[in-house]
Design an enzyme around this catalytic site. Sequence first.
Site, PDB file in Angstrom:
ATOM      1  N   GLU A 168      37.565  78.062  -9.724  1.00  0.00           N
ATOM      2  CA  GLU A 168      36.612  79.264 -10.653  1.00  0.00           C
ATOM      3  C   GLU A 168      35.273  78.894 -10.415  1.00  0.00           C
ATOM      4  O   GLU A 168      34.701  77.571 -10.019  1.00  0.00           O
ATOM      5  CB  GLU A 168      37.219  79.048 -12.056  1.00  0.00           C
ATOM      6  CG  GLU A 168      36.427  77.887 -12.624  1.00  0.00           C
ATOM      7  CD  GLU A 168      36.553  76.385 -12.221  1.00  0.00           C
ATOM      8  OE1 GLU A 168      37.619  76.277 -11.619  1.00  0.00           O
ATOM      9  OE2 GLU A 168      36.013  75.565 -12.677  1.00  0.00           O
ATOM     10  N   LYS A 189      27.595  69.868  -8.301  1.00  0.00           N
ATOM     11  CA  LYS A 189      29.178  70.277  -7.953  1.00  0.00           C
ATOM     12  C   LYS A 189      29.673  69.635  -6.721  1.00  0.00           C
ATOM     13  O   LYS A 189      30.812  69.388  -6.636  1.00  0.00           O
ATOM     14  CB  LYS A 189      29.016  71.538  -7.812  1.00  0.00           C
ATOM     15  CG  LYS A 189      28.609  72.355  -9.564  1.00  0.00           C
ATOM     16  CD  LYS A 189      29.666  72.139 -10.496  1.00  0.00           C
ATOM     17  CE  LYS A 189      29.317  72.520 -11.796  1.00  0.00           C
ATOM     18  NZ  LYS A 189      29.853  72.542 -12.889  1.00  0.00           N
ATOM     19  N   SER A 201      20.258  68.556 -12.434  1.00  0.00           N
ATOM     20  CA  SER A 201      21.610  68.751 -12.098  1.00  0.00           C
ATOM     21  C   SER A 201      21.753  69.991 -10.793  1.00  0.00           C
ATOM     22  O   SER A 201      22.502  69.727 -10.157  1.00  0.00           O
ATOM     23  CB  SER A 201      22.459  69.383 -13.015  1.00  0.00           C
ATOM     24  OG  SER A 201      21.958  70.612 -13.699  1.00  0.00           O
TER      25      SER A 201
HETATM   26  C1  LIG Z   1      23.036  73.360 -11.573  1.00  0.00           C
HETATM   27  C2  LIG Z   1      24.049  73.140 -12.803  1.00  0.00           C
HETATM   28  N1  LIG Z   1      23.986  72.586 -13.595  1.00  0.00           N
HETATM   29  C3  LIG Z   1      24.940  72.277 -14.752  1.00  0.00           C
HETATM   30  C4  LIG Z   1      26.106  73.138 -14.722  1.00  0.00           C
HETATM   31  C5  LIG Z   1      26.954  72.943 -15.821  1.00  0.00           C
HETATM   32  O1  LIG Z   1      28.130  72.358 -15.462  1.00  0.00           O
HETATM   33  P1  LIG Z   1      28.482  70.859 -16.015  1.00  0.00           P
HETATM   34  O2  LIG Z   1      28.265  70.902 -17.472  1.00  0.00           O
HETATM   35  O3  LIG Z   1      29.984  70.708 -15.578  1.00  0.00           O
HETATM   36  O4  LIG Z   1      27.689  69.694 -15.243  1.00  0.00           O
HETATM   37  C6  LIG Z   1      26.223  73.826 -13.680  1.00  0.00           C
HETATM   38  C7  LIG Z   1      27.570  74.992 -13.803  1.00  0.00           C
HETATM   39  O5  LIG Z   1      27.574  75.606 -12.840  1.00  0.00           O
HETATM   40  C8  LIG Z   1      25.275  73.966 -12.916  1.00  0.00           C
HETATM   41  O6  LIG Z   1      25.476  74.972 -11.657  1.00  0.00           O
END
Ligand SMILES: Cc1ncc(COP(=O)(O)O)c(C=O)c1O
Length: 402
Positions: A111, A89, A378
């Site tokens: 948000e 993020k 992620s």
């Molecule tokens: C660690 C992590 N991975 C994935 C996501 C999902 O978001 P996005 O689909 O935008 O990558 C989030 C959302 O809060 C997150 O904190």
Amino acid sequence: MRQRAESGYFGPFGGRYVPETLIHALEELEESYERYRNDPEFVEELDALARDFVGRPTPLMLASRLTRRWGGANVWFKREDLAHTGAHKINNTLGQILLADRMGKRRIIAETGAGQHGVATATVAALYGKECVVYMGEEDTRRQRLNVVRMRLLGAEVVPVRTGSRTLKDAVNEAIRDWVTNVEDTHYIIGSVVGPAPYPRIVRDFQTVIGREIEAQARERFGGDPDAIVACVGAGSNAIGAFHPFVGREGVRLVGVEAAGRGLESGEHGASLAEGRLGVLHGAKSYVLQTPDGQIREAHSISAGLDYPATGPEHAYLKEEGLAEYASVTDEEALEGFTLCSKLEGILPALESAHAVYHAEKVARELGPGRNLVVCLSGRGDKDVEVAAEALGVGPEVSGGR
Ligand SMILES: Cc1ncc(COP(=O)(O)O)c(C=O)c1O
């Protein structure tokens, strides 16, 4: 193929379905983005912060024990969990704070679901000396207490949202309401590839650093493109960032993994690409979970970051055009992915990422030995320790002792 992206559409998806009061702000944002995205000073400031503040490039790591266990393709982790604040993020919030600063906005709103986007926003707001307000569903403030405290320590005001399911969708509604009222001095840092144009494209571009690094690191580590990239899809930003440079490229499978929650048949899930219908949510046309009469259906996932009843318009387009494939993984399976990753690789992944880890086994086996699969990790799992411990029945008590 992507001809309508510039106009705010990805095929029939996307657009700008917002109250009149926001049109000017969106146009201002679009103009500012067009003006700065290739401006050498802007690019240099962003690159320097990505390197020195975020710690980029994040490593590409061979997950050797999972590779051996699954007996399929080599499994590589793209370590976004090692980025400052603990998730991808930060890539987007950093880009957007630079834009907000150049647009002369003194106040930032956001948000958040899992809290990672809120923490990333509070972080960059602190870095640039901006006032910061983060809207968060009350249910999520309970699930993600650690991140609420982090945001407050960083100087942000966290506003619990008590409407609807008290999760991410409701937090977005409140943030939009605030923005409509305070649009003159406020920039809304949207956390994923959703919302009205130009947000989905801007967020994608700032997250594409993930895919560009994968491309360069793959060449260096195994001499070519990966055979597949697997990433979890909440609203879709880490996945689109990892996929983007590879879209339409021969021989690279792009696999997004949605939350199947308690199972697709239970109706309690977050799999809007699998089960949604064309609709408008938060200013854009995409696949949205809906009741038969067109009301927005509540989403469910054990991971707060995947608990959203729609997906970014570009994913809907990639699915429709057969340019990416999408699967879904249940809460229970994600917990299995979480345990495997923790015990075999020494990494507590975010529960969101654990969905991608679980599904990676299937893709690795399909590809077979000698091929290369990149899983986008992620984020890290610190925020999920309490939820995972409860679900897995792991407490702090120890037996025996000497
Ligand atoms: C660690 C992590 N991975 C994935 C996501 C999902 O978001 P996005 O689909 O935008 O990558 C989030 C959302 O809060 C997150 O904190």
